[in-house]
Design an enzyme around this catalytic site. Structure first.
Site, PDB file in Angstrom:
ATOM      1  N   ARG C  99       0.824  -1.218   0.000  1.00  0.00           N
ATOM      2  CA  ARG C  99       0.000   0.000   0.000  1.00  0.00           C
ATOM      3  C   ARG C  99       0.857   1.268   0.000  1.00  0.00           C
ATOM      4  O   ARG C  99       0.569   2.231  -0.709  1.00  0.00           O
ATOM      5  CB  ARG C  99      -0.930  -0.028   1.233  1.00  0.00           C
ATOM      6  CG  ARG C  99      -1.955   1.070   1.299  1.00  0.00           C
ATOM      7  CD  ARG C  99      -3.081   0.919   0.311  1.00  0.00           C
ATOM      8  NE  ARG C  99      -2.856   1.661  -0.900  1.00  0.00           N
ATOM      9  CZ  ARG C  99      -3.200   1.255  -2.105  1.00  0.00           C
ATOM     10  NH1 ARG C  99      -3.842   0.126  -2.275  1.00  0.00           N
ATOM     11  NH2 ARG C  99      -2.913   1.973  -3.157  1.00  0.00           N
ATOM     12  N   LYS C 134       2.896  25.389  -4.326  1.00  0.00           N
ATOM     13  CA  LYS C 134       1.650  24.752  -3.865  1.00  0.00           C
ATOM     14  C   LYS C 134       1.768  23.242  -3.970  1.00  0.00           C
ATOM     15  O   LYS C 134       0.987  22.575  -4.666  1.00  0.00           O
ATOM     16  CB  LYS C 134       0.465  25.279  -4.671  1.00  0.00           C
ATOM     17  CG  LYS C 134       0.228  26.765  -4.433  1.00  0.00           C
ATOM     18  CD  LYS C 134      -0.944  27.306  -5.219  1.00  0.00           C
ATOM     19  CE  LYS C 134      -1.093  28.814  -4.955  1.00  0.00           C
ATOM     20  NZ  LYS C 134      -2.171  29.421  -5.740  1.00  0.00           N
TER      21      LYS C 134
END
Lengths: 279, 279, 279, 279, 279, 279
Positions: C99, C134
């Site tokens: 994962r 950002k």
């Protein structure tokens, strides 16, 4: 000065290495916290002060009960005998913090003082003296701040905040022209293109290729005397480097470069003599 | 030399501060990893080498593909022009590691070289020169190892590994006698009782109280000449400290102390000049 | 790609948060290490691959017995159904790493894929699309590398590696002219002076003050059509920003700016769909 | 919200990556700390607010002099134009904190807003939408909290806090029955036994073996329509997963499952648009 | 056993605290690395072995030249006098690693041995003995693994991986019924609802409210004898806790509970006696 | 007690491992922060209190809103039923901190209580009982402080703060004489020379070589009865070690040694029983 996470990690390393196993002497000869104490931070030589914010942070990490009072602003040149600050708190934690606090203050004031000497040596010229990346590993941000406090300026902070093509890059690229052209195409736009040259021929090649700053490395004064105006005529800023010392920086500055970089500001600055005296 | 977790944390700080944002120049002017390169670590002045293990660790952290080959053993005095090691690997990571590797090597070899000068200055006497806790914060273990490589010895590693009663402790305890007696009762048994004295009267008090080591602090040579034999007669070892320099250490040593401590070995050692030259 | 100390710390955070308490399912249903397994990393949509080096590092941290084999180079656009790599090792650690490895790979390939879309949208113009600050906190270096892999370029890495005077600075300085002049005097020399302007009047003021790059912020297309040539005539480079999307970037690019910055490359890139399939 | 040590480490990474080298622009154009400033955090789109506690912690780490005032509670849906908080402090540190603070706030509010959309889409059904482990590495705790703030619920926090037998486990165990039986014998007792099934046949096998929760993975709606009541009849709770989007979640929910898990809540949530405006 | 990042951080702490200042004895009495050495890890009492993986990691961190050879599998009960492993490498680093390695091995084998005693004491009953969260801070993962190696099982790993309503929660909620009902509505679905009860009345309330597991806390044997069958009749699993010791655990187990939790497995396990003998 | 950076890192590990994923129970059954709570820390057995400063730090890290009020000074022997402190704050964070706080307090008070038992057992003799390096990895500083609080003393803090030549060093050096002589020449001067001997013959050799402290290891009482006066006659201090327990320490002490070291003070101290009771 804001302490960055990296600076705080350096302080943590410093505290661990000196008092991670406690202070056996204070524990043996004093009782409890040793009772209230007051000490002064005393300049024992003329120096440019820098580092009280770090010293205060060191104290705060040792004990929330220590208070550091600033008497002199960072960047001030003080005479020998000047009290630059006070430390108030219980005797035992103050004694535990003493050496680490002083080690930071002495090194940082040493760098600021060395910077001031360089700045004074070029006073009256257009040159500004800048530091290099030859800083003490782990201390980059602190030493660069001390350089500014002493009156010099900072070159790039790291490999990511300035583009400087050096001899090894040039060799690997097949020449100055090729290296500068690649940089103009591929470098981040906020950065000027600076290239190190070791001869007048390389200088001409760099200017032709569009270098915005030329770093004249290890050139004798007579060669510099030709190179600097030629670079300016070519529209470039001029930085001079290579074994610059307090003895040589003035003569270089009088030749008219924009910048002179000196590793000696940081890598060989002697510690400034500051003591903590209990009163 | 085993690198302790603290040393590895210092290297991590150093790498982050120089190449945490990558190397914009190498990325702009070279392609991929830049292809295979070979460079030599060259002593550009006479120096005592120390720090290649750290340099190798720096390189390994930058890239598993860099290999550092040692040519000279730590603690060896080498002439200017000596190749002390080789660095092999792709050009880009080698260029990225260069400055950090050199900054460690230059500072540590600087300290080892300074230590060698002090050791040489007392050769032929019974005195050994020792360092202090005036080390660069974050660098305690590394600088202390460099001191030994240079031929001097280590004083206590930190506040927990040596008992040294200084003037501030004495003031807080109400006198030398009281401080020494408390220490004899309460200090960890592996540690000898050392006490700083500033006069012959304090020396006598310390000896009477059972001090095992006396630290004669900031005494002029003529006072030292009286104090040292008196301390030895009292059964104590003798350490001398206070503004010790290469100019003064020889004369002090000839007065017969066991130990001379000098902060200048570490806090003001100039960096040794070492370069990395691509071949 | 070299993983910086900061990237390794992010991976450590990621491993701790997912498997710091072990894997209760694998422990319950499998025995020991689960025996040898082989799995493929499969692109389930068209995507630009980026992040296999991070995925391999994740696996290595989980177990030295896992091997990741790269099939596709970073930056390659692959079709849905492409096997981009293989993972070989004992089943239990592979399941534990799965994962986290995929989360890195999906996000980084998502950013690279988004960057490719922007790059394609301006193909044939002189503009290059650049990222912004950002980025996902903690991921700056990784996401900026993914942007490059996708075919866009990087703006400044952080507040220290580019000088960009924004509206708030201008307000605090009393105007564009004053801000630019201060920056020309005081900024580190490796950095060009870039200033954000919101109107043609501000643009003129910036050019007069000597700005080297002008950032045209949030201007409508018709204003941009006047501002861009005027800025070029004034000798400045031109960056356009402000809500740039895939829908608008092409039209902006055709107006001739040098740079277009788009936060959406990083802050809103959807994850690319990649799975790990055991075989 | 309590910030865990892991969250604080993420913030430290974020601060280092953006302002570890200082802010060259603020240093160049402003003097000292820039004087007192006040700014508002403004929602520029409808959004569900989450993350002000992290934003406040970011500011506190940058400077003890910044104060963040909350105007809106976490989890509130606000209209475009709403002031959600205020930031008060000296201009320079506020400018330094701005981008990092906004990056956290925009991402976390983006996740909360996305969660709200999913929650709204299943309103009136018995289903609750839950997140997955497809979170941004390093952000698990923060994004899971944002999911709750947005009105969805959390699935297991990590591999240690929920037992979920997936296809790979089943393959390695030789079948659903065997895997479930092992789990019933060997799993920690606080955990229910959940097993992923891909067909009605597997569902029947899971129910027969005693699964407490069945995860119906990637089944078409018509198969789900059979599977869900059959699972409920067998005494199990029902979770549905597999490429769930805002377009499909409502129809799934109307089939009556207990839970629907959607990776898209976290891995592909677009950032919410929030700005910091100086006043 | 995979060492998690948290476990590696604990080892780093342990190495720093013992050999962060080097080994003054080895440095004083041996030369260089001390030459090749071989030592055996010897069980000096009957014990269940656990921790060789950690011991090997400790050695690897001290020096890449040390090799640890396993002779006995984790979880094996060995007789006094058994050699459980060998340590090969240069004498100095082996001596430096010795104490830390043994401290880990002795504590972890102590816990595994204690777990075995508890497991043996309930043999032949249906009860399994589980640990608690009363582990040594910093050691949670290691001690829980030792418990399993010794033959007991793990309760929840932390506050996030098991739902257990205790007396304080009940007080704050206004009763067992209300607490259980809230949990059924709001808890993560992978977790069973467990509730602590202190009387038969509370037990009945818990069963009526739908608790899946009841924790019978600090009940005398005669009360347990009534409570356990009543809980089973109500469909709940039964855990017993409260001052369980080796003396009492057997009698409790014979009353038929599913689980018995005992803090003493971890918080008060005496260290197992293991030495490192040079040969 | 000042918490060192290492201690703070241990607390961070402890918090992460218990509440890094939050507290699912509190979140499920309580609302918000649970409202104001007050709890008392209650000694449930006679014990020597130590660790409230760590407990308070744990609470402060969980939430700035928790306040810990000390009622009893560290090192005090209290009766069962004594309230040693109070914890005030919102219920949810107090519940989250509870287990970690208690785990620290119980272990540290357990060590202090064990130390008190040892100290009491030698009362009236000249011997002082000291700890060893057999401490819980990661806990060295905390457990050594607890030992002092309980009335025993500390042996060396680590491998760098005491010189102790053990059997393995002797074997490697070719005998006691050679090892002691090397140590006298090469060890740091603040450290006394201590050597472990296993027979009267080795004792004589150690004394002849100038050992300042002899460690009589694993000698039967009748041999100790000869060895101790012989060592004192030779001018050395005497430490006795080797499987010292509460049953044997008194008889050893009455033979007149200066020091008795006992690993059992730390490695096998049972946890002291302390609870947190909400009121």
């Amino acid at each position: 000065m804001m302490l960055t996470p990296a600076m705080k990690r350096l302080v943590a390393l410093a505290l661990e290495e000196d008092l991670g196993r406690g202070d056996v002497t204070a524990a043996a000869v004093l009782d409890g916290d040793g009772g209230p104490a007051r000490a002064v931070l005393l300049a024992k030589q003329p120096l440019v002060l820098f580092g009280l914010d770090v010293a205060a942070y060191v104290c705060a990490e040792v004990s929330a009960e220590i208070r550091v009072v600033r008497r002199i602003a960072d960047g001030t040149l003080v005479a020998a005998g000047t009290v630059v600050g006070e430390v108030l708190g219980p005797a035992v934690p103050v004694l535990m913090a003493e050496r680490t606090m002083l080690n930071f203050l002495q090194r940082l004031s040493g760098v600021a003082t060395q910077a001031r000497r360089f700045a004074d040596a070029v006073a009256g010229t257009r040159a500004r003296v800048v530091d290099t990346r030859k800083t003490t590993p782990g201390w980059r941000g602190l030493e660069k701040a001390a350089v500014v406090a002493g009156g010099c300026a900072n070159h790039r902070a790291d490999l990511g905040s300035g583009l400087l093509i050096k001899d090894n890059h040039i060799a690997a690229c097949g020449g100055v022209r090729s290296a500068v052209e690649r940089a103009r195409l591929r470098a981040p736009h906020p950065l000027r293109i600076e290239v190190e040259v070791k001869s007048l021929a390389e200088l001409d090649e760099a200017l032709a290729a569009g270098a915005e700053i030329v770093l004249l490395d290890n050139m004798p004064l007579d060669v510099l005397a030709q190179a600097i105006p030629r670079a300016h005529a070519g529209g470039a800023r001029v930085e001079v480097s290579g074994g610059v010392t307090l003895d040589t920086v003035g003569a270089i500055a009088r030749l008219g470069p924009d910048l002179i970089s000196a590793g000696a500001i940081t890598h060989s600055a002697p510690a400034a003599d500051i003591s903590l005296d209990f009163t």
